[in-house]
Design a protein around this motif. Structure first.
Motif, short mmCIF file in Angstrom:
data_model
loop_
_atom_site.label_atom_id
_atom_site.label_comp_id
_atom_site.label_asym_id
_atom_site.label_seq_id
_atom_site.Cartn_x
_atom_site.Cartn_y
_atom_site.Cartn_z
N GLY A 112 26.06 46.53 30.79
CA GLY A 112 26.68 45.55 31.66
C GLY A 112 28.08 45.20 31.20
O GLY A 112 28.50 45.53 30.08
N TYR A 113 28.81 44.49 32.07
CA TYR A 113 30.15 44.01 31.74
C TYR A 113 30.32 42.65 32.42
O TYR A 113 29.35 42.09 32.94
N TRP A 114 31.52 42.10 32.40
CA TRP A 114 31.72 40.74 32.91
C TRP A 114 32.98 40.65 33.78
O TRP A 114 33.92 41.43 33.61
N SER A 115 32.97 39.69 34.67
CA SER A 115 34.19 39.26 35.34
C SER A 115 34.82 38.20 34.46
O SER A 115 34.13 37.30 33.96
N LEU A 116 36.13 38.30 34.27
CA LEU A 116 36.84 37.34 33.44
C LEU A 116 37.92 36.65 34.25
O LEU A 116 38.50 37.25 35.16
N MET A 117 38.21 35.41 33.90
CA MET A 117 39.38 34.74 34.42
C MET A 117 40.34 34.61 33.24
O MET A 117 39.98 34.03 32.21
N ILE A 118 41.54 35.16 33.40
CA ILE A 118 42.48 35.20 32.29
C ILE A 118 43.75 34.43 32.62
O ILE A 118 44.14 34.32 33.78
N VAL A 119 44.39 33.92 31.57
CA VAL A 119 45.69 33.26 31.68
C VAL A 119 46.56 33.78 30.54
O VAL A 119 46.09 34.47 29.63
N VAL A 174 47.38 36.40 45.45
CA VAL A 174 47.78 37.79 45.65
C VAL A 174 46.63 38.70 45.26
O VAL A 174 45.92 38.43 44.30
N ARG A 175 46.42 39.75 46.05
CA ARG A 175 45.36 40.71 45.73
C ARG A 175 45.96 41.96 45.10
O ARG A 175 46.96 42.50 45.60
N ALA A 176 45.35 42.41 44.01
CA ALA A 176 45.84 43.60 43.32
C ALA A 176 44.72 44.18 42.49
O ALA A 176 43.66 43.56 42.32
N ASN A 177 44.95 45.37 41.94
CA ASN A 177 43.93 45.98 41.07
C ASN A 177 43.92 45.28 39.71
O ASN A 177 44.79 44.46 39.39
N HIS A 178 42.94 45.60 38.90
CA HIS A 178 42.78 44.93 37.61
C HIS A 178 44.01 45.09 36.72
O HIS A 178 44.49 44.12 36.12
N GLU A 179 44.50 46.31 36.60
CA GLU A 179 45.65 46.57 35.74
C GLU A 179 46.85 45.74 36.16
O GLU A 179 47.52 45.10 35.32
N SER A 197 36.11 42.85 32.54
CA SER A 197 36.22 42.84 31.08
C SER A 197 36.57 44.22 30.54
O SER A 197 37.32 44.33 29.56
N ASP A 198 36.05 45.30 31.17
CA ASP A 198 36.39 46.62 30.66
C ASP A 198 37.84 46.98 30.97
O ASP A 198 38.46 47.78 30.26
N GLY A 199 38.41 46.39 32.03
CA GLY A 199 39.83 46.58 32.29
C GLY A 199 40.68 45.95 31.19
O GLY A 199 41.70 46.51 30.77
N VAL A 200 40.25 44.79 30.72
CA VAL A 200 40.94 44.13 29.60
C VAL A 200 40.79 44.97 28.33
O VAL A 200 41.73 45.12 27.54
N ASP A 201 39.59 45.54 28.15
CA ASP A 201 39.37 46.40 26.98
C ASP A 201 40.27 47.63 27.01
O ASP A 201 40.81 48.05 25.97
N ARG A 202 40.44 48.21 28.19
CA ARG A 202 41.33 49.38 28.30
C ARG A 202 42.78 49.00 28.02
O ARG A 202 43.52 49.78 27.42
N MET A 203 43.18 47.80 28.44
CA MET A 203 44.53 47.34 28.15
C MET A 203 44.76 47.21 26.65
O MET A 203 45.86 47.50 26.16
N LYS A 204 43.75 46.80 25.92
CA LYS A 204 43.87 46.68 24.46
C LYS A 204 44.14 48.03 23.83
O LYS A 204 44.86 48.15 22.83
N ALA A 212 47.60 41.23 23.80
CA ALA A 212 47.76 40.09 22.90
C ALA A 212 48.30 38.85 23.61
O ALA A 212 48.21 37.74 23.07
N GLU A 213 48.84 39.02 24.82
CA GLU A 213 49.39 37.89 25.57
C GLU A 213 48.34 37.20 26.43
O GLU A 213 48.65 36.23 27.14
N LEU A 214 47.10 37.67 26.41
CA LEU A 214 46.06 37.17 27.31
C LEU A 214 45.10 36.22 26.60
O LEU A 214 44.88 36.30 25.40
N ARG A 215 44.51 35.34 27.41
CA ARG A 215 43.44 34.47 26.92
C ARG A 215 42.42 34.28 28.04
O ARG A 215 42.78 34.12 29.21
N VAL A 216 41.15 34.32 27.69
CA VAL A 216 40.06 34.17 28.65
C VAL A 216 39.67 32.71 28.79
O VAL A 216 39.44 32.02 27.78
N VAL A 217 39.60 32.22 30.04
CA VAL A 217 39.19 30.82 30.27
C VAL A 217 37.84 30.72 30.98
O VAL A 217 37.29 29.63 31.10
#
Length: 324
Positions: A112-119, A174-179, A197-204, A212-217
């Motif tokens: 499994g994976y997760w939906s994240l809200m990031i800032v 605005v609607r856009a893809n994960h990246e 969450s796996d999109g964030v993992d790929r960005m890492k 490094a500029e992201l934070r999960v809320v």
């Protein structure tokens, strides 16, 4: 580049269609638009090259600018096998004659994976409640309408359950893809975004300085890992070869390295049953909209709610049966 790749995919699909009824020679593999087509092509192509060698079919990558393009590609037999998210797979099953045959596993072996809200890491926003409280001053990056983690799951758990419309209640949505949404948050072009969450993992892996500029809320309940699906009318021999390939893939070091770039651990067998919780979620969201609708009569609302409740009850029975 996107136009050229999409055109290539369309041509490949048409080439397949022209051989329908003859000996199966080619397969078009649909790839949902979680990132730019150029990035997806570079990471998926090694796997597709291996698929071509093992199955003996010429395997063509099929891209589209949105999830609907892959669904429609399968509907019109321009796509025979595809990687979907759960929501888009549900739409493909219902509208395009698709059938789930496998699902991904995570690099750590999870399913499994997760939906994240990031800032942005320096944002004053610390929690989901902070986001909801200040929404009229915020720009939200929301996912493709057929994205499970970008739209459906946060649309229900983060927004609908709190009486918020993510499309209407923010200063701008605005609607856009994960990246694109991840990069927009990292560069402070938007205030908050819903992503996988796996999109964030790929960005890492790809751009650690952006990660490094992201934070999960906010983090959703766990979502079943993405399904792989084929057209139900795909030749039986092709189905067996495709399934055998995916279920065996990722055992060797070279294959593991290819999957690591996709943030995939491997593949396990699955079926349309994995979509049942997504169907429940979609219906629950529909029920909430009906309850909040002030434009229909009480009788009409009661009728619609009774119908939805009956469908939810049936889905509940199916989920219980599938779990046995």
């Amino acid at each position: 580049m996107k136009t050229w790749i999409t055109t290539l995919g369309l041509a490949a699909g048409l080439a397949f269609a022209s051989t329908a009824g003859a000996q199966q020679k080619e397969l078009s593999f649909g790839i949902i638009s979680t990132e730019s087509s150029a990035n997806l092509k570079s990471t998926w192509q090694p796997l597709l090259d291996d698929m071509q060698k093992v199955t003996g079919y010429k395997v063509n990558a099929f891209f589209s600018t949105d999830y609907a393009g892959i669904i429609e590609g399968m509907r019109f037999n321009k796509v025979q096998v595809a990687w979907f998210g759960n929501k888009s797979a549900m739409e493909a099953v219902d509208r395009a004659g698709a059938e789930v045959f496998a699902r991904m596993t995570q690099p750590d072996g999870g399913t499994g994976y997760w939906s994240l809200m990031i800032v942005h890491k320096d944002s004053k926003l610390q929690t989901l409640q902070d986001v909801l409280k200040d929404r009229q001053q915020l720009t939200l990056g929301f996912g493709d309408p057929n994205s499970t983690s970008g739209a459906l799951v946060p649309g229900y758990y983060a927004f609908a359950q709190n009486g918020v419309d993510p499309v209407k209640d923010f200063k701008r949505t605005v609607r856009a893809n994960h990246e694109t949404n991840i990069l927009a948050v990292a560069s402070r072009q938007i205030d908050v975004a819903t992503v996988a969450s796996d999109g964030v993992d790929r960005m890492k892996i790809k751009l650690p300085e952006k990660h490094a500029e992201l934070r999960v809320v906010w983090r959703s309940p766990q979502i079943a890992s993405d399904p792989m699906a084929w057209r139900k009318d795909l030749d039986a021999d092709a189905k067996q070869k495709v399934k055998d390939f995916f279920l065996a893939y990722g055992k060797e070091a070279r294959e593991k390295e290819i999957l690591a770039k996709l943030t995939i651990g491997g593949f396990i067998a699955s079926s349309n049953d994995q979509l049942l919780p997504i169907r429940q979620l979609a219906l629950a969201g529909e029920r909430g909209k009906v309850e909040a609708d002030t434009t229909i009569s009480a009788e009409e609302k009661a009728r619609k709610l009774k119908d939805i409740d009956a469908r939810l009850a049936e889905l509940g029975r199916q989920v219980a049966s599938a779990a046995k």
